[in-house]
Design a protein around this motif. Structure first.
Motif, PDB file in Angstrom:
ATOM      1  N   VAL A 168     -11.010  -0.377 -10.529  1.00  0.00           N
ATOM      2  CA  VAL A 168      -9.701  -0.147  -9.933  1.00  0.00           C
ATOM      3  C   VAL A 168      -9.636   1.215  -9.251  1.00  0.00           C
ATOM      4  CG1 VAL A 168      -7.277   0.253 -10.503  1.00  0.00           C
ATOM      5  CG2 VAL A 168      -8.482  -1.666 -11.509  1.00  0.00           C
ATOM      6  N   LEU A 169     -10.108   2.249  -9.940  1.00  0.00           N
ATOM      7  CA  LEU A 169      -9.922   3.616  -9.456  1.00  0.00           C
ATOM      8  C   LEU A 169     -11.189   4.247  -8.899  1.00  0.00           C
ATOM      9  CD1 LEU A 169      -7.524   5.107 -12.135  1.00  0.00           C
ATOM     10  CD2 LEU A 169      -6.997   4.212  -9.885  1.00  0.00           C
ATOM     11  N   ASN A 170     -12.268   3.459  -8.790  1.00  0.00           N
ATOM     12  CA  ASN A 170     -13.502   3.983  -8.210  1.00  0.00           C
ATOM     13  C   ASN A 170     -13.947   5.256  -8.926  1.00  0.00           C
ATOM     14  OD1 ASN A 170     -15.672   4.031  -6.457  1.00  0.00           O
ATOM     15  ND2 ASN A 170     -14.607   5.279  -4.944  1.00  0.00           N
ATOM     16  N   THR A 171     -13.879   5.222 -10.230  1.00  0.00           N
ATOM     17  CA  THR A 171     -14.236   6.395 -11.021  1.00  0.00           C
ATOM     18  C   THR A 171     -15.044   5.947 -12.225  1.00  0.00           C
ATOM     19  OG1 THR A 171     -13.379   8.212 -12.355  1.00  0.00           O
ATOM     20  CG2 THR A 171     -12.031   6.252 -12.245  1.00  0.00           C
TER      21      THR A 171
ATOM     22  N   GLY B 291       0.784  -1.236   0.000  1.00  0.00           N
ATOM     23  CA  GLY B 291       0.000   0.000   0.000  1.00  0.00           C
ATOM     24  C   GLY B 291       0.809   1.276   0.000  1.00  0.00           C
ATOM     25  N   ALA B 292       2.097   1.195  -0.319  1.00  0.00           N
ATOM     26  CA  ALA B 292       2.954   2.382  -0.283  1.00  0.00           C
ATOM     27  C   ALA B 292       2.630   3.346  -1.416  1.00  0.00           C
ATOM     28  CB  ALA B 292       4.427   1.980  -0.368  1.00  0.00           C
ATOM     29  N   VAL B 293       2.894   4.622  -1.127  1.00  0.00           N
ATOM     30  CA  VAL B 293       2.887   5.671  -2.146  1.00  0.00           C
ATOM     31  C   VAL B 293       4.343   6.061  -2.374  1.00  0.00           C
ATOM     32  CG1 VAL B 293       2.218   8.046  -2.688  1.00  0.00           C
ATOM     33  CG2 VAL B 293       0.587   6.509  -1.567  1.00  0.00           C
ATOM     34  N   ILE B 294       4.750   6.099  -3.635  1.00  0.00           N
ATOM     35  CA  ILE B 294       6.154   6.364  -3.946  1.00  0.00           C
ATOM     36  C   ILE B 294       6.282   7.537  -4.913  1.00  0.00           C
ATOM     37  CG2 ILE B 294       6.708   3.915  -3.611  1.00  0.00           C
ATOM     38  CD1 ILE B 294       7.096   3.726  -6.705  1.00  0.00           C
ATOM     39  N   ILE B 295       7.462   8.131  -4.918  1.00  0.00           N
ATOM     40  CA  ILE B 295       7.834   9.142  -5.906  1.00  0.00           C
ATOM     41  C   ILE B 295       9.025   8.585  -6.665  1.00  0.00           C
ATOM     42  CG2 ILE B 295       8.839  11.446  -6.216  1.00  0.00           C
ATOM     43  CD1 ILE B 295       7.088  12.371  -3.866  1.00  0.00           C
ATOM     44  N   TYR B 296       9.008   8.711  -7.986  1.00  0.00           N
ATOM     45  CA  TYR B 296      10.002   8.032  -8.807  1.00  0.00           C
ATOM     46  C   TYR B 296      10.292   8.846 -10.065  1.00  0.00           C
ATOM     47  CZ  TYR B 296       5.533   6.939 -10.808  1.00  0.00           C
ATOM     48  OH  TYR B 296       4.262   7.069 -11.316  1.00  0.00           O
ATOM     49  N   PRO B 297      11.468   8.627 -10.665  1.00  0.00           N
ATOM     50  CA  PRO B 297      11.812   9.337 -11.901  1.00  0.00           C
ATOM     51  C   PRO B 297      11.157   8.685 -13.105  1.00  0.00           C
ATOM     52  CG  PRO B 297      13.597   7.869 -11.305  1.00  0.00           C
ATOM     53  CD  PRO B 297      12.562   7.745 -10.216  1.00  0.00           C
ATOM     54  N   THR B 298      10.980   9.480 -14.166  1.00  0.00           N
ATOM     55  CA  THR B 298      10.558   8.943 -15.455  1.00  0.00           C
ATOM     56  C   THR B 298      11.461   9.558 -16.523  1.00  0.00           C
ATOM     57  OG1 THR B 298       8.967  10.660 -16.101  1.00  0.00           O
ATOM     58  CG2 THR B 298       8.163   8.935 -14.603  1.00  0.00           C
ATOM     59  N   ASP B 299      11.120   9.346 -17.771  1.00  0.00           N
ATOM     60  CA  ASP B 299      11.906   9.943 -18.845  1.00  0.00           C
ATOM     61  C   ASP B 299      11.564  11.420 -19.051  1.00  0.00           C
ATOM     62  OD1 ASP B 299       9.368   9.342 -19.718  1.00  0.00           O
ATOM     63  OD2 ASP B 299       9.967   8.606 -21.683  1.00  0.00           O
TER      64      ASP B 299
ATOM     65  N   ASN C  55       1.656  -5.475 -12.630  1.00  0.00           N
ATOM     66  CA  ASN C  55       0.564  -4.637 -13.128  1.00  0.00           C
ATOM     67  C   ASN C  55       1.012  -3.173 -13.086  1.00  0.00           C
ATOM     68  OD1 ASN C  55      -0.467  -5.497 -10.031  1.00  0.00           O
ATOM     69  ND2 ASN C  55      -0.467  -3.302 -10.445  1.00  0.00           N
ATOM     70  N   PRO C  56       0.279  -2.288 -13.731  1.00  0.00           N
ATOM     71  CA  PRO C  56       0.709  -0.884 -13.777  1.00  0.00           C
ATOM     72  C   PRO C  56       0.682  -0.202 -12.410  1.00  0.00           C
ATOM     73  CG  PRO C  56      -0.892  -1.353 -15.510  1.00  0.00           C
ATOM     74  CD  PRO C  56      -0.887  -2.529 -14.593  1.00  0.00           C
ATOM     75  N   ILE C  57       1.369   0.923 -12.351  1.00  0.00           N
ATOM     76  CA  ILE C  57       1.236   1.833 -11.223  1.00  0.00           C
ATOM     77  C   ILE C  57       0.646   3.140 -11.740  1.00  0.00           C
ATOM     78  CG2 ILE C  57       3.107   0.866  -9.824  1.00  0.00           C
ATOM     79  CD1 ILE C  57       4.917   3.149 -10.777  1.00  0.00           C
ATOM     80  N   ILE C  58       0.039   3.862 -10.828  1.00  0.00           N
ATOM     81  CA  ILE C  58      -0.494   5.185 -11.164  1.00  0.00           C
ATOM     82  C   ILE C  58       0.664   6.147 -11.363  1.00  0.00           C
ATOM     83  CG2 ILE C  58      -1.453   7.174  -9.894  1.00  0.00           C
ATOM     84  CD1 ILE C  58      -3.694   5.388  -9.047  1.00  0.00           C
ATOM     85  N   THR C  59       0.493   7.108 -12.229  1.00  0.00           N
ATOM     86  CA  THR C  59       1.464   8.188 -12.330  1.00  0.00           C
ATOM     87  C   THR C  59       0.739   9.520 -12.372  1.00  0.00           C
ATOM     88  OG1 THR C  59       3.366   9.066 -13.543  1.00  0.00           O
ATOM     89  CG2 THR C  59       1.639   8.065 -14.874  1.00  0.00           C
TER      90      THR C  59
ATOM     91  N   ILE D 123      -2.115   0.279  -8.805  1.00  0.00           N
ATOM     92  CA  ILE D 123      -3.472   0.651  -9.224  1.00  0.00           C
ATOM     93  C   ILE D 123      -4.547  -0.187  -8.537  1.00  0.00           C
ATOM     94  CG2 ILE D 123      -2.782   1.512 -11.494  1.00  0.00           C
ATOM     95  CD1 ILE D 123      -3.924  -1.150 -12.638  1.00  0.00           C
ATOM     96  N   HIS D 124      -4.173  -1.335  -7.973  1.00  0.00           N
ATOM     97  CA  HIS D 124      -5.163  -2.205  -7.346  1.00  0.00           C
ATOM     98  C   HIS D 124      -5.363  -1.923  -5.862  1.00  0.00           C
ATOM     99  CE1 HIS D 124      -5.726  -4.489 -10.933  1.00  0.00           C
ATOM    100  NE2 HIS D 124      -4.445  -4.818 -11.020  1.00  0.00           N
TER     101      HIS D 124
END
Length: 206
Positions: A112-115, A28-36, A139-143, A45-46
């Protein structure tokens, strides 16, 4: 308890550190990460509670979020979105790369996102850290972007400054070196009349 500040080198990311992040995401962690492009914030996402946390940090309602998904490649995109042949050809041509594709959401996304959103954003960044994370996670992560309150610098690029700002709101901040300050190009591919929603780092190729 402050977040963990975790150094991961973008080239050949350390597998033990990737596994550590993946295990945290599963918990259940929330993370901050680099992208391109720019630094992003996200979660599995789950995990509905983690999604709600990201929404709170961003100051939006979970049901009205504009979060995109980071995928490892195109193989599982059909699980989350409906993709035309033309859109798939374009995505195959430019991904991995600095693009977000808006696609018609499949039935699994609202659960997944209750939307009740009818579209979903898909990213396959040209960056090994987030791609290795989602590959190991399965599976994917949210960004969603890390914005800076500075009027001149719209996006934070220094991971140490990002850590200072978010250390009491997230669980892990990944230091993958300085990030960019230009976001991805957003392409509306919900039909074959492609259009640019936001012009960012990626060139227009259609």
């Amino acid at each position: 308890m402050p977040a963990e500040f975790l150094k991961i080198y973008p080239k050949n990311p350390d597998q033990r550190r990737i596994d550590h992040v993946v295990n945290a995401l599963r918990g259940g962690a929330v993370i901050i990460y680099p992208t391109d492009t720019i630094y992003g914030m996200g979660c599995d996402i789950h995990n509905a509670r983690a999604v709600e946390r990201v929404a709170r940090i961003k100051g939006v309602k979970p049901q009205k979020n504009d979060f995109s998904f980071i995928c490892y490649d195109l193989s599982h995109i059909a699980d989350y979105a409906r993709v035309s042949n033309q859109a798939f050809k374009l995505m195959k041509k430019v991904l991995p790369g600095p693009y977000t594709f808006l696609l018609e959401a499949s039935g699994s996304v609202p659960k997944v996102l209750n939307t009740s959103k009818k579209t979903v954003g898909i990213r396959v960044p040209d960056h090994d850290i987030p791609r290795q994370i989602v590959r190991e996670l399965g599976n994917p992560i949210i960004t969603t972007s890390i914005r800076d309150e500075d009027e001149i610098i719209e996006y934070s690029t220094d991971p140490e400054l990002i850590f200072e700002k978010f250390q009491h709101q997230v669980d892990i901040v990944i230091d993958g070196g300085y990030g960019g300050n230009v976001p991805s190009t957003i392409i509306d591919a919900t039909d074959d009349d492609f259009s640019i929603v936001r012009l960012g780092l990626g060139e227009v190729l259609f």
